[in-house]
Design a protein around this motif. Structure first.
Motif, mmCIF file in Angstrom:
data_model
loop_
_atom_site.group_PDB
_atom_site.id
_atom_site.type_symbol
_atom_site.label_atom_id
_atom_site.label_comp_id
_atom_site.label_asym_id
_atom_site.label_seq_id
_atom_site.Cartn_x
_atom_site.Cartn_y
_atom_site.Cartn_z
ATOM 1 N N ILE A 251 0.875 -1.048 -0.088
ATOM 2 C CA ILE A 251 -0.132 -0.155 0.063
ATOM 3 C C ILE A 251 0.937 1.349 -0.525
ATOM 4 N N ALA A 252 1.598 1.217 1.051
ATOM 5 C CA ALA A 252 2.619 2.648 1.032
ATOM 6 C C ALA A 252 3.271 2.636 -0.931
ATOM 7 N N MET A 253 3.340 1.907 -0.731
ATOM 8 C CA MET A 253 3.794 2.120 -2.256
ATOM 9 C C MET A 253 3.254 2.427 -3.622
ATOM 10 N N PHE A 254 2.654 2.847 -3.106
ATOM 11 C CA PHE A 254 1.130 3.348 -4.068
ATOM 12 C C PHE A 254 1.096 4.648 -3.631
ATOM 13 N N GLU A 255 1.088 5.145 -2.308
ATOM 14 C CA GLU A 255 0.984 6.462 -1.655
ATOM 15 C C GLU A 255 1.761 7.210 -2.070
ATOM 16 N N GLU A 256 1.183 8.408 -2.423
ATOM 17 C CA GLU A 256 1.417 10.158 -2.582
ATOM 18 C C GLU A 256 2.705 10.063 -1.107
#
Length: 270
Positions: A251-256
């Motif tokens: 999830i963190a990989m695709f966050e702003e």
């Protein structure tokens, strides 16, 4: 030794260089604005919790101005004291002076690629589980702590509502956060419940416990609370389930990842 001195000794050994501790809620808001602005300028994830807490503080100020607490004058004193635990910890960290274990863990995690939700909850965990109990103890040291119970719970409810609202807004900057629902059977809620619901359940009990202790016992009790809150922070940062840990990393990989953009999107329509 007074409880105020005990708590000051607990937070840091020497006073950091600051612009002065706020004495009104408006001054608290101004200092939080400064933290947020610096976080945006330096892309510092500390700004996530500072932004959430600024929202909470503004809401409490509104409730005070509307006269919605049982004792609004006391609540302003309470809210400023509550905020100063965070501001003191932030200033001590910034000036490289010693702070408690739990806040130290939060600030030292700011460079790690956790989800935005995790960064928020790390701060929420310490501020409710530790700081809120300490605040009630100090503010009510010369009178019956039961007199503030209703307003104490109202502050808890305001903070809980803000966290829930923030979770709803996170989809703007964390588009895959829903994966936790799908894979973990509302694991995102479980993470929140672990740090927030149990905090709201125990913070009042901890406040009463400290209030009823003598000074010698308070020192060890506060340090033990700090260690316990640190363990909760470790759970938020690194859940026991490896499967959930992998999901959080994904999830963190695709966050702003630009703090300014994140806060701008969270602010939109707020």
């Amino acid at each position: 030794m007074s409880i105020r001195n005990i708590l000051q000794e607990f937070h840091f050994n020497k006073k950091p260089k600051t612009i002065g501790r706020p004495s009104t809620i408006q001054q608290v808001l101004e200092q939080l604005d400064g933290i947020i602005d610096r976080s945006i300028a330096t892309n510092d994830r500390t700004g996530y919790f500072a932004y959430l807490y600024r929202r909470v503080t503004a809401e409490i100020l509104k409730e005070v101005q509307l006269g919605n607490f049982e004792d609004n004058e006391r609540m302003e004193i309470f809210d400023v004291a509550f905020a100063n635990y965070y501001l003191d910890a932030y200033n001590a960290h910034t000036n490289h002076t010693e702070i408690g274990l739990a806040w130290d863990y939060v600030f030292n995690s700011k460079t790690e690629s956790l989800t935005i939700l995790q960064h928020l909850l790390l701060g929420v965990n310490v501020h409710i589980n530790l700081d809120l109990a300490l605040t009630a103890t100090t503010v009510m040291k010369d009178t019956q702590i039961s007199l503030i119970e209703s307003d104490f719970m109202k502050v808890n409810a305001i903070l809980g509502a803000m966290v829930n609202e923030m979770q709803d807004r996170l989809s703007k900057v964390s588009p895959l956060l829903f994966v936790l629902d799908v894979l973990g059977k509302n694991t995102d809620e479980k993470i929140i419940n672990f740090s927030l619901e149990k905090a709201r359940e125990f913070s009042w009990a901890h406040a009463n416990l400290l209030w009823g202790m003598g000074s010698n016992h308070q020192i060890s009790a506060i340090k033990e609370m700090d260690r316990a809150v640190l363990q909760l922070g470790m759970f938020i940062k690194d859940p026991k389930s490896k499967f959930i840990g992998y999901a959080l990393n994904f999830i963190a990989m695709f966050e702003e990842n630009q703090v300014g953009k994140v806060i701008s999107k969270l602010r939109k329509d707020s």
